[in-house]
Design a protein around this motif. Structure first.
Motif, PDB file in Angstrom:
ATOM      1  N   VAL A   1      14.665  -7.464   5.550  1.00 41.30           N
ATOM      2  CA  VAL A   1      13.035  -7.441   5.766  1.00 41.30           C
ATOM      3  C   VAL A   1      12.745  -8.492   7.174  1.00 41.30           C
ATOM      4  O   VAL A   1      12.111  -8.090   8.145  1.00 41.30           O
ATOM      5  CB  VAL A   1      12.226  -7.906   4.652  1.00 41.30           C
ATOM      6  N   ARG A   2      13.178  -9.788   6.795  1.00 40.24           N
ATOM      7  CA  ARG A   2      12.749 -10.716   8.108  1.00 40.24           C
ATOM      8  C   ARG A   2      13.287 -10.379   9.201  1.00 40.24           C
ATOM      9  O   ARG A   2      12.745 -10.416  10.440  1.00 40.24           O
ATOM     10  CB  ARG A   2      13.180 -12.138   7.463  1.00 40.24           C
ATOM     11  N   GLN A   3      14.625  -9.663   9.208  1.00 42.92           N
ATOM     12  CA  GLN A   3      15.126  -9.336  10.461  1.00 42.92           C
ATOM     13  C   GLN A   3      14.531  -8.280  11.072  1.00 42.92           C
ATOM     14  O   GLN A   3      14.234  -8.226  12.228  1.00 42.92           O
ATOM     15  CB  GLN A   3      16.641  -9.120  10.320  1.00 42.92           C
ATOM     16  N   ASN A   4      14.013  -7.465  10.249  1.00 39.72           N
ATOM     17  CA  ASN A   4      13.378  -6.081  10.884  1.00 39.72           C
ATOM     18  C   ASN A   4      11.892  -6.609  11.560  1.00 39.72           C
ATOM     19  O   ASN A   4      11.311  -6.081  12.429  1.00 39.72           O
ATOM     20  CB  ASN A   4      13.222  -5.151   9.864  1.00 39.72           C
ATOM     21  N   VAL A   5      11.226  -7.514  10.540  1.00 40.91           N
ATOM     22  CA  VAL A   5      10.002  -8.115  11.233  1.00 40.91           C
ATOM     23  C   VAL A   5      10.026  -8.803  12.393  1.00 40.91           C
ATOM     24  O   VAL A   5       9.302  -8.535  13.543  1.00 40.91           O
ATOM     25  CB  VAL A   5       9.530  -8.898  10.256  1.00 40.91           C
TER      26      VAL A   5
ATOM     27  N   SER B   1       6.442 -15.717   8.288  1.00 44.41           N
ATOM     28  CA  SER B   1       6.439 -16.166   6.829  1.00 44.41           C
ATOM     29  C   SER B   1       5.163 -15.782   6.063  1.00 44.41           C
ATOM     30  O   SER B   1       5.014 -15.116   5.071  1.00 44.41           O
ATOM     31  CB  SER B   1       6.815 -17.541   6.458  1.00 44.41           C
ATOM     32  N   GLU B   2       4.204 -16.032   6.766  1.00 42.86           N
ATOM     33  CA  GLU B   2       2.826 -15.885   6.450  1.00 42.86           C
ATOM     34  C   GLU B   2       2.339 -14.270   6.304  1.00 42.86           C
ATOM     35  O   GLU B   2       1.942 -13.790   5.187  1.00 42.86           O
ATOM     36  CB  GLU B   2       1.685 -16.550   7.200  1.00 42.86           C
ATOM     37  N   VAL B   3       3.113 -13.512   7.174  1.00 41.73           N
ATOM     38  CA  VAL B   3       2.548 -12.324   7.387  1.00 41.73           C
ATOM     39  C   VAL B   3       3.257 -11.657   6.171  1.00 41.73           C
ATOM     40  O   VAL B   3       2.819 -10.524   5.640  1.00 41.73           O
ATOM     41  CB  VAL B   3       2.913 -11.848   8.860  1.00 41.73           C
TER      42      VAL B   3
ATOM     43  N   LEU C   1       2.469  -7.187  13.158  1.00 44.80           N
ATOM     44  CA  LEU C   1       1.360  -8.199  13.246  1.00 44.80           C
ATOM     45  C   LEU C   1       2.046  -9.608  13.495  1.00 44.80           C
ATOM     46  O   LEU C   1       1.460 -10.421  14.099  1.00 44.80           O
ATOM     47  CB  LEU C   1       0.758  -8.430  11.641  1.00 44.80           C
ATOM     48  N   ALA C   2       3.245  -9.662  13.095  1.00 40.69           N
ATOM     49  CA  ALA C   2       3.924 -10.946  13.608  1.00 40.69           C
ATOM     50  C   ALA C   2       4.377 -11.183  15.109  1.00 40.69           C
ATOM     51  O   ALA C   2       4.241 -12.161  15.452  1.00 40.69           O
ATOM     52  CB  ALA C   2       5.526 -10.859  13.111  1.00 40.69           C
TER      53      ALA C   2
ATOM     54  N   SER D   1      -7.414  -6.356   5.489  1.00 36.41           N
ATOM     55  CA  SER D   1      -8.100  -7.674   5.623  1.00 36.41           C
ATOM     56  C   SER D   1      -7.304  -8.561   6.727  1.00 36.41           C
ATOM     57  O   SER D   1      -7.881  -9.145   7.785  1.00 36.41           O
ATOM     58  CB  SER D   1      -8.134  -8.820   4.264  1.00 36.41           C
ATOM     59  N   LEU D   2      -5.969  -8.359   6.656  1.00 35.60           N
ATOM     60  CA  LEU D   2      -5.206  -9.027   7.698  1.00 35.60           C
ATOM     61  C   LEU D   2      -5.670  -8.540   8.860  1.00 35.60           C
ATOM     62  O   LEU D   2      -5.558  -9.308  10.118  1.00 35.60           O
ATOM     63  CB  LEU D   2      -3.578  -8.660   7.260  1.00 35.60           C
ATOM     64  N   LEU D   3      -5.603  -7.283   9.250  1.00 36.59           N
ATOM     65  CA  LEU D   3      -5.913  -6.424  10.497  1.00 36.59           C
ATOM     66  C   LEU D   3      -7.111  -6.898  10.869  1.00 36.59           C
ATOM     67  O   LEU D   3      -7.315  -7.110  11.914  1.00 36.59           O
ATOM     68  CB  LEU D   3      -5.895  -4.929  10.313  1.00 36.59           C
TER      69      LEU D   3
END
Length: 247
Positions: A103-107, A124-126, A157-158, A183-185
């Motif tokens: 997941v992190r690597q894809n982000v 990490s927040e996203v 978003l990252a 909300s994040l968007l």
């Protein structure tokens, strides 16, 4: 306000002769910097085509598209790829995740490909805000469809690009996660000055945007500022009755 995305007399026709289909019909519209716009309309109205042409993923039959002030007309695929990599992020219905990456690597993959160092705290927040804080080491095959969609949203978003295009970004999500993503968007647009263009069929999702643009038969027929779920639903019902194609 300056337009981060500007379409001028954009038409898109698929096929030729009597069997041709006009998906966009002379659309002229600007999406201002730092705004969050929802694009809505009956099925077959040209919403996804508008998004693809605006993002430079599909070429208009006629007209011009400008991204961050640069015309896409005549750009080769290499130049288009470089422009998108620098300024644009995408959330589309096909997740396009790398199956061998976590997941992190894809982000962080788009940032890695662009030679940029990820902001680890922001990444990490996203990931946490899309509900994947306990899945960072999982691979796509270990995730549900909704979770894969969250990875795609976090990836977009990252990158903190100038523009994010999103095609039904909350369609595969449960209600609580969908509202958190919306909300994040909205926060990204207001706090970070990001321009967000989102296709959606959901009046609740559209109500998170600053305004809604309504398409019917490939044409923008109306707009609404400060939308509410009720006002959007009423407008959609009215437009669907005018459309050649039933929703």
């Amino acid at each position: 306000m300056n337009a981060a995305v500007q379409l001028t007399e954009v038409s898109k026709v698929y096929g030729t002769g009597p069997g041709s289909v006009t998906a966009l019909d002379g659309v002229t519209h600007g999406f201002a910097e730092g705004t969050f716009t929802a694009v809505m309309g009956p099925s077959g109205s040209g919403k996804s085509t508008l998004l693809h042409c605006a993002a430079g993923l599909d070429s208009p039959t006629s007209g011009d598209v400008q991204l961050v002030g640069r015309s896409l007309r005549g750009l080769n695929e290499t130049a288009l790829t470089e422009l998108r990599r620098e300024h644009v992020a995408f959330v589309f219905q096909s997740f396009n995740l790398m199956p061998t990456l976590t997941v992190r690597q894809n982000v962080v993959l788009p940032l890695t490909l662009a030679g940029k160092s990820p902001d680890r705290a922001w990444v990490s927040e996203v990931i946490q805000r899309v509900g994947l804080g306990d899945r960072v080491r999982h691979r796509p095959s270990e995730l549900s469809g909704g979770q894969q969609q969250r990875v795609a949203i976090a990836r977009a978003l990252a990158a903190r690009t100038a523009i994010t295009f999103a095609d039904e970004p909350t369609g595969a999500l449960d209600t609580a996660t969908a509202l958190e993503v919306l909300s994040l968007l909205r926060d990204q647009s207001r706090a970070q000055g990001q321009t967000i263009v989102m296709v959606t069929h959901d009046p609740v999702a559209a109500s998170y945007a600053d305004r809604v643009v309504f398409l019917v038969d490939g044409r923008i027929v109306s707009e609404a500022a400060r939308p509410t779920p009720e006002s959007v639903a009423a407008q959609l019902a009215q437009l669907s009755s005018r459309s050649k194609v039933s929703p």
